[in-house]
Design a protein around this motif. Structure first.
Motif: not given
Length: 251
Positions: A56-72
């Motif tokens: 729809y015309g957006y740059v969307v960035a989604a972080p891995e919210i548990f990156h401190r606890r789970e492998p990338i």
């Protein structure tokens, strides 16, 4: 609108955080959205929503919210064991860590050449709805969508109780909340408490929508999914973001 997809690595407080990024392939000056997943991280149901929003015309960035606890790159299965695992990760992540991830993601978005840094927003589902709510405390977030946000009513979010609802007066941008009347995680009394707090803030631009639906009714891989109501809610989300983030003022 056609989109491209990519993965970007950011280091936040010494931890490698993956961002799943989707954006239009057409050159332009687009709003940027930080997208927060539910407790299962960035499996296909979440990345489909990221992709759809980008279209729809957006740059969307989604972080891995548990990156401190789970492998990338970890995605958690939405089954009984995965629910335990996701909730365990949530309960053992400091709230300050969640907030640091938000700051880093918004900073990354604002620095992208195709992003209008004065048109940033936040969107999240379930725990991600709560994280989006906290993202709205930042002055650079002009619009925020919280879809069935959990834990606002009692501060349940991370390692310690969250002060999110008590800080609602810090929100300067527009806020859209979406709830399901059949949601056991945000029952009627909890929803009423959240909404009464928000309604008592005269300077807050807030709109709420209630659907006869269960928790995760926008997630298209389970028996709670309601395609018709999901489409209706999604249309409201896009209309809200288009209205609040309209007009190029940067780039």
């Amino acid at each position: 609108m056609r989109i491209s997809r990519d993965s970007v690595g950011l280091t936040v407080e010494g931890s490698l955080m993956r961002l799943y990024v989707a954006q239009p392939v057409t050159s332009g000056c687009w709003p940027g959205i930080v997208f927060f997943s539910d407790i299962y991280q960035l499996g296909a149901p979440m990345t489909r929503l990221v992709d759809r929003l980008a279209g729809y015309g957006y740059v969307v960035a989604a972080p891995e919210i548990f990156h401190r606890r789970e492998p990338i790159g970890t995605t958690i299965e939405p089954d009984a064991l995965g629910r335990l695992r996701g909730n365990h990760n949530a309960r053992n992540t400091p709230i300050a860590a969640y907030d640091a991830d938000t700051v880093a993601t918004l900073a990354w978005l604002g620095a992208q050449p195709l992003v209008d840094a004065r048109r940033l927003g936040a969107l999240g589902f379930c725990i991600g709805g709560h994280l989006a709510f906290r993202a709205a405390f930042r002055a650079d977030v002009r619009a925020c969508v919280c879809v069935y946000p959990t834990g606002l009513q009692d501060g349940t979010l991370g390692l310690t109780p969250a002060d999110s609802i008590q800080r609602a007066g810090e929100i300067k941008g527009a806020l859209l909340t979406i709830f399901g009347s059949l949601d056991p995680h945000v029952p009627a009394d909890a929803r009423a408490g959240i909404l009464s707090t928000l309604e008592a803030l005269p300077d807050l631009c807030h709109r709420t929508l209630l659907y006869e639906a269960n928790h995760t009714f926008l997630r298209d891989d389970g028996d709670r999914w309601d395609p018709q109501l999901a489409d209706q809610a999604w249309g409201e989300v896009i209309s809200f973001l288009d209205q609040e983030l309209a007009g190029s003022v940067g780039c």
